[in-house]
Motif scaffolding. Structure first.
Motif, PDB file in Angstrom:
ATOM      1  N   ILE A   5     -52.796  26.160  19.997  1.00 21.29           N
ATOM      2  CA  ILE A   5     -54.107  25.633  19.592  1.00 21.29           C
ATOM      3  C   ILE A   5     -55.221  26.540  20.148  1.00 21.29           C
ATOM      4  O   ILE A   5     -56.181  26.862  19.457  1.00 21.29           O
ATOM      5  N   PHE A  53     -56.457  22.272  15.766  1.00 17.32           N
ATOM      6  CA  PHE A  53     -55.331  21.346  15.918  1.00 17.32           C
ATOM      7  C   PHE A  53     -54.628  21.123  14.572  1.00 17.32           C
ATOM      8  O   PHE A  53     -53.400  21.158  14.486  1.00 17.32           O
ATOM      9  N   TRP A  56     -52.691  24.096  13.694  1.00 17.19           N
ATOM     10  CA  TRP A  56     -51.494  24.172  14.535  1.00 17.19           C
ATOM     11  C   TRP A  56     -50.400  23.229  14.026  1.00 17.19           C
ATOM     12  O   TRP A  56     -49.232  23.603  13.982  1.00 17.19           O
ATOM     13  N   VAL A  57     -50.805  22.014  13.634  1.00 17.62           N
ATOM     14  CA  VAL A  57     -49.828  21.055  13.093  1.00 17.62           C
ATOM     15  C   VAL A  57     -49.153  21.650  11.866  1.00 17.62           C
ATOM     16  O   VAL A  57     -47.929  21.642  11.726  1.00 17.62           O
ATOM     17  N   THR A  60     -46.791  24.429  12.792  1.00 17.37           N
ATOM     18  CA  THR A  60     -45.582  23.908  13.429  1.00 17.37           C
ATOM     19  C   THR A  60     -44.664  23.274  12.395  1.00 17.37           C
ATOM     20  O   THR A  60     -43.437  23.397  12.482  1.00 17.37           O
ATOM     21  N   ILE A  61     -45.275  22.590  11.415  1.00 18.92           N
ATOM     22  CA  ILE A  61     -44.462  22.002  10.345  1.00 18.92           C
ATOM     23  C   ILE A  61     -43.739  23.112   9.572  1.00 18.92           C
ATOM     24  O   ILE A  61     -42.561  22.992   9.254  1.00 18.92           O
ATOM     25  N   THR A  64     -40.794  24.215  11.624  1.00 20.19           N
ATOM     26  CA  THR A  64     -39.695  23.250  11.566  1.00 20.19           C
ATOM     27  C   THR A  64     -38.987  23.339  10.223  1.00 20.19           C
ATOM     28  O   THR A  64     -37.756  23.299  10.147  1.00 20.19           O
TER      29      THR A  64
ATOM     30  N   PHE B  27     -46.071  16.961  18.794  1.00 23.28           N
ATOM     31  CA  PHE B  27     -45.082  17.347  17.782  1.00 23.28           C
ATOM     32  C   PHE B  27     -43.657  17.173  18.314  1.00 23.28           C
ATOM     33  O   PHE B  27     -42.817  16.561  17.672  1.00 23.28           O
ATOM     34  N   LEU B  37     -45.580  12.511  12.747  1.00 22.47           N
ATOM     35  CA  LEU B  37     -46.791  12.703  13.556  1.00 22.47           C
ATOM     36  C   LEU B  37     -47.867  11.687  13.194  1.00 22.47           C
ATOM     37  O   LEU B  37     -48.678  11.292  14.023  1.00 22.47           O
TER      38      LEU B  37
END
Lengths: 294, 92
Positions: A5, A53, A56-57, A60-61, A64, B27, B37
């Motif tokens: 972040i 943020f 970043w989410v 990150t998704i 994954t 996360f 989330l």
């Protein structure tokens, strides 16, 4: 790899600070950083944080997702040991395979019925070479008994064997089993803090009993199926218990099938895939009071 | 691994701040506990947390006995019986 972040926010604020129109509007000094000009609780800083943020989410998704896709691709490749392990978990007890296929016809079945038919919850594949050089793939399986792992019933195991006769590669010799857990015997010496624990391993505040045995059993349970049991790691788990000053394993031995107990030297991969204490008396702990040393 | 229970109007982001001191822990928290989330866990849902990323913040929430709860759970009723003059009661 997702940026942090802070990195995302810095990149955004750097661009913000470089913009001449913004510098004029905010009356900023050229060359100053965002943090030098704006308080960390200013509206602008919080706004940048929120955007960072969200970014970043999203990153990150994506990470994954990429990991999931790579795992799916690697598991789909036939002829690997992992493919066999994965196929074992897809066996549905009491369901017929579609003709000439390794898939089941689940139309009209409820999710609960399908979940109940998936009896193989844990599987691992080991390549074994006998003295004549013949290679056999040994498939270890186990089911979930609600509280713990357990062996499949003979009926279920026969079903799994027949299933692999149909879906497995021709020419690959398979040996499929589902055994009761390997028995473990351990002797420990635990030096405990007498302000926290008593001589039976119970907490003095009454919140928990037999904390050392609970920690050892919890460690055995959380080991992955067919994972390596390492004496050093179980010592670390016990050391982390509140009130334990020093702990050491005096003896550790395990057995499977009809063999005798043999000493565990540093580490062991359980033959059945998992280790348990057959009797509560198989775990003996000597408690010695000891003030904290460090 | 400590296990905590969610309180009223807490979501995963709140738990991440409260227990690990950094929202970026949300996360991993969601993934390890099988949440999304954006899930709104029920009150008392057990969440397994990991070690703190920012101990100062965790300490603040523990010592002050405060729990962040940012989930939108307040229902603002509308209608003549709820409008208040000077706030949202408008006569046009």
């Amino acid at each position: 790899m997702a940026r942090t972040i802070a990195e995302i926010k810095k990149q955004a604020t750097d661009i913000f600070m470089e913009d001449e129109n913004i510098r004029t509007a905010y009356e900023l000094t050229e060359g100053n950083t965002f943090e030098q000009e704006f308080s960390s609780v200013s509206f602008e800083s919080i706004l940048f944080y929120i955007v960072a943020f969200i970014t970043w989410v999203l990153e990150t998704i994506f990470d994954t997702h990429k990991t999931d896709v790579i795992a799916a691709i690697s598991e789909m490749k036939p002829h690997t040991e992992r493919w066999y392990a994965n196929m074992a978990k897809l066996y549905q007890h009491g369901f017929a395979l579609l003709p000439e296929s390794d898939k089941y016809d689940n139309t009209g079945k409820t999710d609960d019925e399908i979940a109940a038919s998936l009896v193989v919850k844990y599987s691992a594949v080991v390549k074994q070479i006998d003295t004549y050089g013949h290679i056999t793939l040994r498939i270890k399986t186990a089911t979930d008994t609600g509280e713990d792992l357990g062996p499949l019933s003979e009926e279920q195991l026969n079903g799994v064997r027949e299933y692999f006769n149909r879906v497995g590669d021709a020419g690959v010799a398979l040996s499929i089993d589902s055994l009761p857990p390997d028995s473990l015997k351990m002797k420990w010496t635990v030096y405990y803090d007498p302000l926290i624990l008593n001589g039976q391993g119970n907490r003095l505040d009454g919140s928990a009993e037999n904390v050392i045995a609970t920690a050892i059993k919890a460690y055995l349970k959380q080991l992955p199926f067919n994972g390596t049991f390492v004496l050093q790691y179980v010592t670390d788990a016990v050391q982390a218990v509140d009130g334990v000053v020093i702990c050491q394993i005096d003896t550790a031995s395990s057995k499977y099938g009809d063999f005798e107990f043999s000493n565990i030297d540093t580490k062991i991969v359980p033959d059945s895939g998992y280790l348990r204490f057959a009797e509560d008396t198989d775990l003996t702990i000597t408690y010695i009071p000891q003030s904290p040393i460090k | 691994m400590p296990v905590i229970k969610t309180r009223s109007r807490q979501n995963i982001l709140d738990i991440a701040i409260q227990e690990q001191g950094d929202v970026s822990a949300a996360f991993d928290l969601a993934l390890s506990n099988g949440f999304s989330l954006t899930d709104d866990p029920n009150i008392g849902t057990e969440v397994q947390t990991a070690s703190a990323k920012n101990k100062e913040i965790v300490k603040f929430f523990n010592t002050e006995l405060k729990n962040p709860a940012s989930r939108d759970g307040v229902i603002i009723n509308k209608g003549v019986g709820y409008w208040r003059v000077g706030i949202d009661f408008k006569v046009s």
